[in-house]
Design a protein around this motif. Structure first.
Motif, PDB file in Angstrom:
ATOM      1  N   UNK A 204      -0.775  15.671   3.012  1.00 61.94           N
ATOM      2  CA  UNK A 204      -1.848  14.899   2.384  1.00 61.94           C
ATOM      3  C   UNK A 204      -1.371  14.222   1.101  1.00 61.94           C
ATOM      4  N   UNK A 205      -0.662  14.972   0.269  1.00 58.18           N
ATOM      5  CA  UNK A 205      -0.224  14.403  -1.015  1.00 58.18           C
ATOM      6  C   UNK A 205       0.748  13.250  -0.812  1.00 58.18           C
ATOM      7  N   UNK A 206       1.669  13.418   0.129  1.00 60.15           N
ATOM      8  CA  UNK A 206       2.637  12.346   0.376  1.00 60.15           C
ATOM      9  C   UNK A 206       1.913  11.118   0.940  1.00 60.15           C
ATOM     10  N   UNK A 207       1.003  11.333   1.891  1.00 59.96           N
ATOM     11  CA  UNK A 207       0.278  10.196   2.477  1.00 59.96           C
ATOM     12  C   UNK A 207      -0.580   9.487   1.435  1.00 59.96           C
ATOM     13  N   UNK A 208      -1.199  10.250   0.548  1.00 61.78           N
ATOM     14  CA  UNK A 208      -2.031   9.619  -0.481  1.00 61.78           C
ATOM     15  C   UNK A 208      -1.176   8.739  -1.389  1.00 61.78           C
ATOM     16  N   UNK A 209      -0.012   9.218  -1.772  1.00 60.49           N
ATOM     17  CA  UNK A 209       0.846   8.413  -2.648  1.00 60.49           C
ATOM     18  C   UNK A 209       1.385   7.176  -1.910  1.00 60.49           C
ATOM     19  N   UNK A 210       1.643   7.341  -0.615  1.00 62.28           N
ATOM     20  CA  UNK A 210       2.037   6.164   0.172  1.00 62.28           C
ATOM     21  C   UNK A 210       0.893   5.165   0.262  1.00 62.28           C
ATOM     22  N   UNK A 211      -0.304   5.661   0.519  1.00 58.43           N
ATOM     23  CA  UNK A 211      -1.472   4.779   0.646  1.00 58.43           C
ATOM     24  C   UNK A 211      -1.736   4.057  -0.670  1.00 58.43           C
ATOM     25  N   UNK A 212      -1.483   4.752  -1.793  1.00 62.54           N
ATOM     26  CA  UNK A 212      -1.602   4.105  -3.110  1.00 62.54           C
ATOM     27  C   UNK A 212      -0.624   2.944  -3.233  1.00 62.54           C
ATOM     28  N   UNK A 213       0.628   3.213  -2.842  1.00 59.01           N
ATOM     29  CA  UNK A 213       1.641   2.160  -2.966  1.00 59.01           C
ATOM     30  C   UNK A 213       1.242   0.957  -2.124  1.00 59.01           C
ATOM     31  N   UNK A 214       0.757   1.241  -0.924  1.00 56.60           N
ATOM     32  CA  UNK A 214       0.327   0.162  -0.035  1.00 56.60           C
ATOM     33  C   UNK A 214      -0.861  -0.607  -0.629  1.00 56.60           C
TER      34      UNK A 214
ATOM     35  N   UNK B 169       2.078   0.045   6.533  1.00 58.66           N
ATOM     36  CA  UNK B 169       1.967   0.275   5.087  1.00 58.66           C
ATOM     37  C   UNK B 169       3.167  -0.322   4.368  1.00 58.66           C
ATOM     38  N   UNK B 170       2.880  -0.940   3.231  1.00 58.99           N
ATOM     39  CA  UNK B 170       3.943  -1.532   2.409  1.00 58.99           C
ATOM     40  C   UNK B 170       4.454  -0.464   1.441  1.00 58.99           C
ATOM     41  N   UNK B 171       5.405   0.303   1.930  1.00 57.00           N
ATOM     42  CA  UNK B 171       6.008   1.393   1.159  1.00 57.00           C
ATOM     43  C   UNK B 171       7.514   1.164   1.193  1.00 57.00           C
ATOM     44  N   UNK B 172       8.171   1.127   0.035  1.00 62.89           N
ATOM     45  CA  UNK B 172       9.600   0.796   0.034  1.00 62.89           C
ATOM     46  C   UNK B 172      10.401   1.837   0.805  1.00 62.89           C
ATOM     47  N   UNK B 173      11.573   1.410   1.277  1.00 65.75           N
ATOM     48  CA  UNK B 173      12.448   2.295   2.061  1.00 65.75           C
ATOM     49  C   UNK B 173      12.890   3.498   1.235  1.00 65.75           C
ATOM     50  N   UNK B 174      13.026   3.320  -0.085  1.00 62.04           N
ATOM     51  CA  UNK B 174      13.523   4.424  -0.926  1.00 62.04           C
ATOM     52  C   UNK B 174      12.406   5.118  -1.698  1.00 62.04           C
ATOM     53  N   UNK B 175      11.157   4.969  -1.230  1.00 61.52           N
ATOM     54  CA  UNK B 175      10.046   5.678  -1.882  1.00 61.52           C
ATOM     55  C   UNK B 175      10.253   7.192  -1.733  1.00 61.52           C
TER      56      UNK B 175
ATOM     57  N   UNK C  39      -6.828  12.370  10.434  1.00 59.53           N
ATOM     58  CA  UNK C  39      -7.793  12.609   9.341  1.00 59.53           C
ATOM     59  C   UNK C  39      -7.149  12.544   7.956  1.00 59.53           C
ATOM     60  N   UNK C  40      -5.885  12.934   7.862  1.00 60.75           N
ATOM     61  CA  UNK C  40      -5.201  12.868   6.561  1.00 60.75           C
ATOM     62  C   UNK C  40      -4.949  11.417   6.163  1.00 60.75           C
ATOM     63  N   UNK C  41      -4.595  10.621   7.148  1.00 68.16           N
ATOM     64  CA  UNK C  41      -4.373   9.193   6.877  1.00 68.16           C
ATOM     65  C   UNK C  41      -5.686   8.543   6.440  1.00 68.16           C
TER      66      UNK C  41
ATOM     67  N   UNK D 101      -6.988   6.121  -1.895  1.00 65.61           N
ATOM     68  CA  UNK D 101      -6.105   5.117  -2.493  1.00 65.61           C
ATOM     69  C   UNK D 101      -6.866   3.811  -2.739  1.00 65.61           C
ATOM     70  N   UNK D 102      -7.724   3.429  -1.794  1.00 69.23           N
ATOM     71  CA  UNK D 102      -8.445   2.169  -1.998  1.00 69.23           C
ATOM     72  C   UNK D 102      -9.396   2.276  -3.182  1.00 69.23           C
ATOM     73  N   UNK D 103     -10.011   3.436  -3.327  1.00 68.99           N
ATOM     74  CA  UNK D 103     -10.856   3.659  -4.501  1.00 68.99           C
ATOM     75  C   UNK D 103     -10.019   3.587  -5.784  1.00 68.99           C
ATOM     76  N   UNK D 104      -8.887   4.275  -5.769  1.00 73.36           N
ATOM     77  CA  UNK D 104      -8.077   4.376  -6.989  1.00 73.36           C
ATOM     78  C   UNK D 104      -7.509   3.024  -7.416  1.00 73.36           C
ATOM     79  N   UNK D 105      -6.931   2.334  -6.465  1.00 77.95           N
ATOM     80  CA  UNK D 105      -6.314   1.050  -6.810  1.00 77.95           C
ATOM     81  C   UNK D 105      -7.390  -0.013  -7.032  1.00 77.95           C
ATOM     82  N   UNK D 106      -8.454   0.048  -6.230  1.00 80.88           N
ATOM     83  CA  UNK D 106      -9.543  -0.920  -6.376  1.00 80.88           C
ATOM     84  C   UNK D 106     -10.216  -0.829  -7.732  1.00 80.88           C
ATOM     85  N   UNK D 107     -10.282   0.388  -8.287  1.00 78.38           N
ATOM     86  CA  UNK D 107     -10.987   0.579  -9.551  1.00 78.38           C
ATOM     87  C   UNK D 107     -10.154   0.248 -10.775  1.00 78.38           C
ATOM     88  N   UNK D 108      -8.894  -0.126 -10.558  1.00 83.22           N
ATOM     89  CA  UNK D 108      -8.044  -0.373 -11.724  1.00 83.22           C
ATOM     90  C   UNK D 108      -8.400  -1.692 -12.384  1.00 83.22           C
TER      91      UNK D 108
END
Lengths: 210, 210
Positions: free
Chosen positions: A191-201, B118-124, B151-153, B160-167
């Motif tokens: 969950x934690x890894x997916x959340x951080x990935x989803x944030x990056x996306x 998802x747009x996540x870099x290769x070295x994330x 469900x985790x995704x 993530x959408x809440x977190x980034x959207x609220x910035x």
């Protein structure tokens, strides 16, 4: 099987197996001679569980003993058995009852749990964990508001219902606890890894101009 | 303000402030005499940020320096600035490229990220973190399947959408990074505590006969 075969099949050294027997985590084998004992698949299963608790759950022997004791005590219902495992596996936050800010944070937690109607015991370690996070957020000038919490509550509910809903043990209490270890410790990491990935996306979607 | 007032208002000892100046984390004050310097609200803001990175993010000085450097470099866009902070704040899993099981787990992760688009870099660092969790689950005889991950995704996406959207920073890059610290470190704790509470509640609903 002999202890040497139990060792081979469990992947644990004979010394470790004998230590677990001395500590009362693993039942003795059936004595077949003065220095011989016979082990069965039940012992292998139990070693699997102990290994999950030790290596994945990172639990000290005393906690493994408590959890294994709950597995063996058929008077303990499934909810309390899973609770024993979950509480043992939970990170712990030290309560600071002398600190009024900590007390206020803990009161906020209790009010939120009550408002949600969640059945969480008064002494659940998660209440102090959440209070600790609230306190730290306040320290950063970010007191908790409902609108901030809502998406986390929604996400937590989706996950928990999936996790608990998918449990199927057919009476195998040891396996139920193994599932609790995998869920609490390893799916937490998922969950934690997916959340951080989803944030990056989400950040890429919002802030990169294509 | 003088360094003594800066110390009072930031809650940091004068020694610590001077150490941060020597390390290049905090700009020098404007010299008003041979041994006097004048500090302003910008210094106070910067100390708030450093404190958040040090005390909440638990970052070593070298990482704080890198993050603060990215804050000051206006050529770095907001997405990359937040990425610099997020990667510094992320737990790290050691890749084990010699282990074929680890490589397989990492390939599973890359396939999932690609499938999700998802747009996540290769070295994330999150890719290795997720691979590590997959590997441990396989070790427990629980290889990853899509239905388990869904469900985790879903939950990760909601959050993530809440977190980034609220910035909303209005150009204040330091504040943007402070928000990233609070989100990545403290709201992570909020999420974990709420998930464990929601589990307890779901277990009570399912397994306790009222």
């Amino acid at each position: 099987m002999k202890v040497s075969e139990l060792s081979d099949r469990s992947g644990l050294p004979v010394q470790t197996i004998k230590y677990y027997i001395r500590e009362g985590l693993l039942p003795k084998g059936a004595a077949t001679a003065a220095t011989r004992a016979e082990y069965d698949d039940g012992h292998l299963e139990r070693l699997r569980l102990i290994r999950a608790l030790r290596e994945v759950g990172d639990l000290p022997i005393a906690s493994v003993k408590r959890v294994v004791g709950a597995v063996d005590d058929e008077d303990i219902g499934l909810h309390d058995l899973l609770g024993t495992a979950a509480y043992a596996l939970s990170p712990v936050a030290e309560p600071q009852p002398e600190d009024p800010d900590w007390r206020a944070a803990r009161e906020d937690v209790d009010a939120i749990v009550a408002e949600l109607g969640w059945r969480v015991t008064k002494d659940a370690p998660t209440r102090d964990l959440l209070a600790q996070a609230f306190l730290a957020l306040r320290g950063l000038g970010r007191p908790i508001v409902w609108t901030e919490l809502r998406p986390y509550i929604e996400a937590a509910t989706i996950i928990a219902e999936h996790e608990v809903g998918g449990m199927s043990f057919e009476g195998d209490r040891g396996r139920a606890v193994e599932t609790a270890v995998a869920t609490n410790v390893l799916y937490e990491k998922v969950l934690l890894a997916l959340r951080r990935m989803a944030q990056e996306n989400a950040s890429a979607e919002r802030f990169i101009e294509d």
